[in-house]
Every structure is written in structure tokens, then in C-alpha cells.
Design a protein around this motif. Structure first.
Motif, PDB file in Angstrom:
ATOM      1  N   GLU A  70       0.840  -1.203   0.000  1.00  0.00           N
ATOM      2  CA  GLU A  70       0.000   0.000   0.000  1.00  0.00           C
ATOM      3  C   GLU A  70       0.877   1.257   0.000  1.00  0.00           C
ATOM      4  O   GLU A  70       0.631   2.199  -0.765  1.00  0.00           O
ATOM      5  CB  GLU A  70      -0.946  -0.010   1.198  1.00  0.00           C
ATOM      6  CG  GLU A  70      -1.788   1.246   1.345  1.00  0.00           C
ATOM      7  CD  GLU A  70      -2.788   1.496   0.216  1.00  0.00           C
ATOM      8  OE1 GLU A  70      -3.429   2.552   0.234  1.00  0.00           O
ATOM      9  OE2 GLU A  70      -2.934   0.664  -0.703  1.00  0.00           O
ATOM     10  N   ASN A  77       2.076   5.656  -7.561  1.00  0.00           N
ATOM     11  CA  ASN A  77       0.955   6.354  -8.193  1.00  0.00           C
ATOM     12  C   ASN A  77       1.252   7.843  -8.364  1.00  0.00           C
ATOM     13  O   ASN A  77       0.617   8.511  -9.173  1.00  0.00           O
ATOM     14  CB  ASN A  77      -0.332   6.168  -7.391  1.00  0.00           C
ATOM     15  CG  ASN A  77      -0.891   4.757  -7.494  1.00  0.00           C
ATOM     16  OD1 ASN A  77      -0.455   3.950  -8.305  1.00  0.00           O
ATOM     17  ND2 ASN A  77      -1.851   4.451  -6.632  1.00  0.00           N
ATOM     18  N   THR A  95      -9.343  -9.695  -5.688  1.00  0.00           N
ATOM     19  CA  THR A  95     -10.268  -9.103  -4.716  1.00  0.00           C
ATOM     20  C   THR A  95      -9.547  -8.780  -3.414  1.00  0.00           C
ATOM     21  O   THR A  95      -9.716  -7.689  -2.848  1.00  0.00           O
ATOM     22  CB  THR A  95     -11.445 -10.067  -4.452  1.00  0.00           C
ATOM     23  OG1 THR A  95     -12.094 -10.317  -5.697  1.00  0.00           O
ATOM     24  CG2 THR A  95     -12.437  -9.474  -3.467  1.00  0.00           C
ATOM     25  N   LYS A  98      -7.289  -5.714  -3.897  1.00  0.00           N
ATOM     26  CA  LYS A  98      -8.054  -4.457  -3.929  1.00  0.00           C
ATOM     27  C   LYS A  98      -8.539  -4.081  -2.532  1.00  0.00           C
ATOM     28  O   LYS A  98      -8.539  -2.906  -2.169  1.00  0.00           O
ATOM     29  CB  LYS A  98      -9.256  -4.588  -4.865  1.00  0.00           C
ATOM     30  CG  LYS A  98      -8.913  -4.418  -6.323  1.00  0.00           C
ATOM     31  CD  LYS A  98     -10.170  -4.460  -7.161  1.00  0.00           C
ATOM     32  CE  LYS A  98      -9.881  -4.253  -8.616  1.00  0.00           C
ATOM     33  NZ  LYS A  98     -11.061  -4.452  -9.454  1.00  0.00           N
ATOM     34  N   ASN A  99      -8.973  -5.057  -1.749  1.00  0.00           N
ATOM     35  CA  ASN A  99      -9.486  -4.776  -0.409  1.00  0.00           C
ATOM     36  C   ASN A  99      -8.383  -4.409   0.571  1.00  0.00           C
ATOM     37  O   ASN A  99      -8.593  -3.578   1.454  1.00  0.00           O
ATOM     38  CB  ASN A  99     -10.284  -5.965   0.122  1.00  0.00           C
ATOM     39  CG  ASN A  99     -11.598  -6.142  -0.603  1.00  0.00           C
ATOM     40  OD1 ASN A  99     -12.118  -5.207  -1.205  1.00  0.00           O
ATOM     41  ND2 ASN A  99     -12.134  -7.340  -0.574  1.00  0.00           N
ATOM     42  N   PRO A 102      -6.164  -0.022  -0.661  1.00  0.00           N
ATOM     43  CA  PRO A 102      -7.127   0.920  -1.258  1.00  0.00           C
ATOM     44  C   PRO A 102      -6.592   1.690  -2.459  1.00  0.00           C
ATOM     45  O   PRO A 102      -7.351   2.029  -3.359  1.00  0.00           O
ATOM     46  CB  PRO A 102      -7.456   1.874  -0.104  1.00  0.00           C
ATOM     47  CG  PRO A 102      -7.141   1.116   1.131  1.00  0.00           C
ATOM     48  CD  PRO A 102      -6.004   0.189   0.776  1.00  0.00           C
ATOM     49  N   SER A 103      -5.283   1.939  -2.510  1.00  0.00           N
ATOM     50  CA  SER A 103      -4.715   2.701  -3.624  1.00  0.00           C
ATOM     51  C   SER A 103      -4.795   1.928  -4.942  1.00  0.00           C
ATOM     52  O   SER A 103      -4.566   2.489  -6.010  1.00  0.00           O
ATOM     53  CB  SER A 103      -3.254   3.069  -3.337  1.00  0.00           C
ATOM     54  OG  SER A 103      -2.485   1.886  -3.190  1.00  0.00           O
ATOM     55  N   MET A 104      -5.165   0.657  -4.898  1.00  0.00           N
ATOM     56  CA  MET A 104      -5.287  -0.167  -6.102  1.00  0.00           C
ATOM     57  C   MET A 104      -6.565   0.147  -6.871  1.00  0.00           C
ATOM     58  O   MET A 104      -6.782  -0.396  -7.939  1.00  0.00           O
ATOM     59  CB  MET A 104      -5.292  -1.651  -5.730  1.00  0.00           C
ATOM     60  CG  MET A 104      -4.030  -2.103  -5.052  1.00  0.00           C
ATOM     61  SD  MET A 104      -2.694  -2.142  -6.205  1.00  0.00           S
ATOM     62  CE  MET A 104      -3.291  -3.427  -7.260  1.00  0.00           C
ATOM     63  N   LYS A 105      -7.416   0.986  -6.336  1.00  0.00           N
ATOM     64  CA  LYS A 105      -8.693   1.266  -6.984  1.00  0.00           C
ATOM     65  C   LYS A 105      -8.616   2.438  -7.956  1.00  0.00           C
ATOM     66  O   LYS A 105      -9.629   2.895  -8.456  1.00  0.00           O
ATOM     67  CB  LYS A 105      -9.765   1.503  -5.921  1.00  0.00           C
ATOM     68  CG  LYS A 105     -10.030   0.239  -5.111  1.00  0.00           C
ATOM     69  CD  LYS A 105     -11.073   0.425  -4.047  1.00  0.00           C
ATOM     70  CE  LYS A 105     -11.329  -0.903  -3.354  1.00  0.00           C
ATOM     71  NZ  LYS A 105     -11.455  -0.799  -1.936  1.00  0.00           N
ATOM     72  N   ASP A 107      -8.088   4.640 -11.377  1.00  0.00           N
ATOM     73  CA  ASP A 107      -8.599   4.401 -12.736  1.00  0.00           C
ATOM     74  C   ASP A 107      -7.569   3.782 -13.673  1.00  0.00           C
ATOM     75  O   ASP A 107      -7.926   3.069 -14.596  1.00  0.00           O
ATOM     76  CB  ASP A 107      -9.081   5.719 -13.361  1.00  0.00           C
ATOM     77  CG  ASP A 107     -10.352   6.210 -12.699  1.00  0.00           C
ATOM     78  OD1 ASP A 107     -11.044   5.402 -12.051  1.00  0.00           O
ATOM     79  OD2 ASP A 107     -10.653   7.408 -12.836  1.00  0.00           O
ATOM     80  N   GLN A 110      -5.694  -1.857 -13.825  1.00  0.00           N
ATOM     81  CA  GLN A 110      -6.645  -2.857 -14.306  1.00  0.00           C
ATOM     82  C   GLN A 110      -6.167  -4.259 -13.940  1.00  0.00           C
ATOM     83  O   GLN A 110      -4.970  -4.498 -13.841  1.00  0.00           O
ATOM     84  CB  GLN A 110      -6.797  -2.768 -15.833  1.00  0.00           C
ATOM     85  CG  GLN A 110      -7.359  -1.461 -16.331  1.00  0.00           C
ATOM     86  CD  GLN A 110      -8.832  -1.304 -16.049  1.00  0.00           C
ATOM     87  OE1 GLN A 110      -9.579  -2.259 -16.071  1.00  0.00           O
ATOM     88  NE2 GLN A 110      -9.250  -0.072 -15.784  1.00  0.00           N
TER      89      GLN A 110
END
Length: 134
Positions: A70, A77, A95, A98-99, A102-105, A107, A110
Motif C-alpha cells: 500500500e 501512483n 479481490t 483491492k481490499n 485501497p490505492s489499487m482502486k 482508474d 486494471q
């Protein structure tokens, strides 16, 4: 005896940093991996890049490993990263990632099931960047 868990490889092909994660990671293995990727990013000296993460042989990681990821994701990023593609053969690992991170969300991140699809998407993003900035 090593306290690091998890193996990885990293290569730079054009503007794409290609990484492969294997096994299960603890925080020490995750730290070694993230430091190695950061070194490659720094070698690019601010040039735009993309990252391809091959997780086809990844079994997962400890909660501490995800905390290390993270912090690394927040840093990467903010660099000139145009896109990041992850390849998983198990949807549950995508999953979990991603959970736990949080920075994996973002745009420009992919998830894919095949390396070919991930590489095609990254190439398209890089081509679009070149066109826009030509």
C-alpha cells in the motif's frame, strides 16, 4: 536462514516495467520487491512508464506484506506511471489485493486473466500517451 518470503523478477522492456511475483510474501519479501521496483522507476528519471505485474504464480501475502504494498502503491501512483496491469489466475487474489490496498482502486489500474490482454492494454495506453504528447 532468510526471513524474507516470496520471490520475484523484474525487467524493463521499453517503457514497461515487467515484474513477476512467485510464492507467498511476508513484509520483508514485499519490502525487497518494492525497493527493487522503486530503483527501476528512479532509473527512468521521470519518463512515463507502465507496470505489468504477473501474479500467475503468486499465492498471496501476509497483512503486513499488503501494508508495505500500500505504501509503495501510494508512492508509485505519484510518479509518471501511466498505467499498471495485474494478471491473476485466481479472482479471489485480485479481490484481496483491492481490499487490502485501497490505492489499487485508481482508474489507471486494471486486473487481467492473461498476460497477453494485460500487455495489449498497456501498449494501447502508452500509444495513446505518445499521440497526445506528439
Amino acid at each position: 536462514m532468510s526471513i524474507e518470503h516470496g520471490e520475484f523478477s523484474i525487467s524493463l522492456e521499453g517503457s514497461i516495467i515487467k515484474t513477476k511475483l512467485m510464492g507467498s510474501f511476508n513484509e520483508f519479501g514485499a519490502k525487497r520487491y518494492t525497493e527493487a521496483v522503486i530503483e527501476v522507476v528512479k532509473q527512468l528519471e521521470g519518463k512515463p512508464f507502465a507496470i505489468l505485474v504477473n501474479n500467475l504464480e503468486l499465492f498471496g501475502g501476509t497483512p503486513e506484506a499488503y501494508q508495505v504494498l500500500e505504501e509503495y502503491n501510494k508512492w508509485v501512483n505519484q510518479q509518471h506511471m501511466l498505467a499498471k496491469a495485474f494478471v491473476f489466475n485466481a479472482a479471489i487474489l485480485a479481490t484481496i489485493m483491492k481490499n487490502m490496498s485501497p490505492s489499487m482502486k485508481a482508474d489507471n489500474i486494471q486486473m487481467f486473466k492473461t498476460l497477453e490482454d494485460a500487455e495489449s492494454w498497456l501498449e494501447a495506453v502508452l500509444q495513446q500517451h505518445v499521440k497526445i504528447n506528439a
